[in-house]
Scaffold this active site. Sequence first.
Site, PDB file in Angstrom:
ATOM      1  N   CYS A 162       0.789  -1.237   0.000  1.00  0.00           N
ATOM      2  CA  CYS A 162       0.000   0.000   0.000  1.00  0.00           C
ATOM      3  C   CYS A 162       0.819   1.283   0.000  1.00  0.00           C
ATOM      4  CB  CYS A 162      -0.981  -0.016   1.169  1.00  0.00           C
ATOM      5  SG  CYS A 162      -1.914  -1.557   1.217  1.00  0.00           S
ATOM      6  N   HIS A 287      -3.457   7.772   6.112  1.00  0.00           N
ATOM      7  CA  HIS A 287      -3.591   6.469   5.440  1.00  0.00           C
ATOM      8  C   HIS A 287      -4.980   5.927   5.771  1.00  0.00           C
ATOM      9  CE1 HIS A 287      -2.430   2.866   3.407  1.00  0.00           C
ATOM     10  NE2 HIS A 287      -2.417   2.113   4.495  1.00  0.00           N
ATOM     11  N   HIS A 321      -9.924   1.818  -0.414  1.00  0.00           N
ATOM     12  CA  HIS A 321      -8.494   1.586  -0.254  1.00  0.00           C
ATOM     13  C   HIS A 321      -7.987   1.039  -1.575  1.00  0.00           C
ATOM     14  CE1 HIS A 321      -4.611   0.727   1.130  1.00  0.00           C
ATOM     15  NE2 HIS A 321      -4.837   0.000   2.201  1.00  0.00           N
TER      16      HIS A 321
END
Lengths: 393, 267
Positions: A162, A287, A321
Amino acid sequence: MTPLIVTRYTGINCLGRGVDAWWEGLRERRSGLARCDFEDAVLDTFIGRVDGVEEATLPEPVAAFDCRNNRLAWLGLEADGFRAAVLAARERHGARRVAVIMGTSTSGVLATERAYQRRDPGSGALPADYRFAETQSTYSLAAFVRAALGLAGPAHVVSTACSSSAKVFASAARMIETGLADAAVVGGADSLCLTTLYGFRSLELLSGAPCRPYDAERNGISIGEGAGFALLERSGPGPLLVGVGESCDAYHMSTPHPEGLGARLAMERALAAGGLAPEAVGYVNLHGTATRTNDVAEGRAVRDVFGPRTPCSATKGAHGHLLGAAGITEAIVALAALERGFLPGSANTRALDVEIACRVLVEGEEAAPRHVLSNSFGFGGNNCSVIFGRARS
Amino acid sequence: MRVYIDGIGLLAPGLPSWRAARPVLAGETPYAPGEMPRPAAELLPAAERRRCGDLVKLALHVGAEALAPDGARAAGLATVFTCATGNGEVLHQICETLAGSARDVSPTRFHNSVHNAAAGYWSIATGARAASTSLCADRGSFAAGLVEAAVQASAEDRPVLLVAYDLPPPAPLAAVVPCAAPCGLALLLAPVRGAASLAAVDLELAREGGETTLADPALERLRTGNAAARGLPLLAGLAAGRAGRAATLEWLPDLWLAASATPFGAA
């Protein structure tokens, strides 16, 4: 680091195609997430799915690269005049002097998943039309973008889960600084696939509802797909790339360091690279995956570095996400906040977790930050923070 | 751009370590392929070693060799991992599971499927909190990794450990994935020459090809059959002890990397 200019940026995700479409959704605190209806997945989860990918086609010269991931990249490249901007940069610098650094985690794994569903019943062989290099290969995305844009400079893919498409900024900046390139196309793409949907489910990290980052009742992520791109140059109009910080947690493969140690290091290193005090940052795009562990660890780290007043928000409730494309997506959200004078709120978040001591905006607010920072943290404890500053007047 | 090689790790069929491989790559002793020795990866605790799989073990093995005997340096080192074809074993297992009806993907296997799994295990095992990246550039993965590591070493003025590694996947992927042989190759790069430096390396982008081949046909098959092994011509130049001999490494169809090694004394 010597600042670089972000002379163009764009992307595509479930909020829409091009930054104006995203901004409309972000200003209204809208969520683009919908109940999972992907392939034949039977999962109680919400996803950020991009409409029209199934119908998209790649132009003939790059048709061999056809897969969902590269289609998303193609749709993204066509938004906001990005491709035209790159072609103009190519004219200015020469094709050989423009690097391509992309980030992805899924690459074209969906193509491999489908190929495994069509194995020869006798030999077990994969179907003859399966093309590893153009689809599954982690490098495929950069090969595709490089070919689609007619570029001939250095290129590679960063694949660190990520944080992938945030780290591309650091890699490109160093390459330009050392003189291997004069400009770079950076970005990333990740696509919906069964591997991530069932993989995150096996880790019990998928929420059964649209994700609620930093919420007291948060219970997991919502996977999204999309692509994003930015053009970096030494001069020209646009906001500045001011600093990038990278670190490792050295803790666990899929759980963050509980005190956000690696996150703190990444933010501190980004500030140091930019020669900035924490007070210089007026907005942090978190995040904010909405897992129980990420948000508390990140919140602790943000509070440690920036204190309790710097406005932050988590936008994954709006777009999902995007995993390997989360870095570039949220860098663009941060850039848009910087340029448009508005800090987006946190869609789907209702009541903030009182255990978390940094200042998270639920509703958006008007503001004029001088600098903005975006966090991206990945499996393997791989962390990256990127700081942008206002365009020079 | 000039950087210095302070350590080398190597594991491939018939090349069980850099020390053992040096006379072979120099052409002093014949190359005898055989099986690649199993990677050791001793820096991982036993439980992690059981779970991480062969690809991660290969990467950790050669990374550790490049630092030996001063393995403690790892805690402060930035790292660049580079791999062309990824973890074929894990990809196969996950896709087989997804093609079935239960789709019960193992959580450990899922987090082992990320391209940066080796980098993650390395940092956990060594406590390294410096920056770490994991790259791919198909057959140019070694060249791309070498450039990224050298650029980091120069730009950040600090040593960087480069680890290149690839393993052939199981069937049915073996027929369609361009990795025919196993190999891991690690280089500890430094921005300035130190007492332990083995060689200087000058790197330059090149627009004309003619990648450097290896004289021994079996070694040449290794070089073209594994993306990490594409770094062997650089080691061969070093091994022969001849200054300034450039190895041309392929990066992209229209881009090469000229890497000229100047060894210091006995390599």
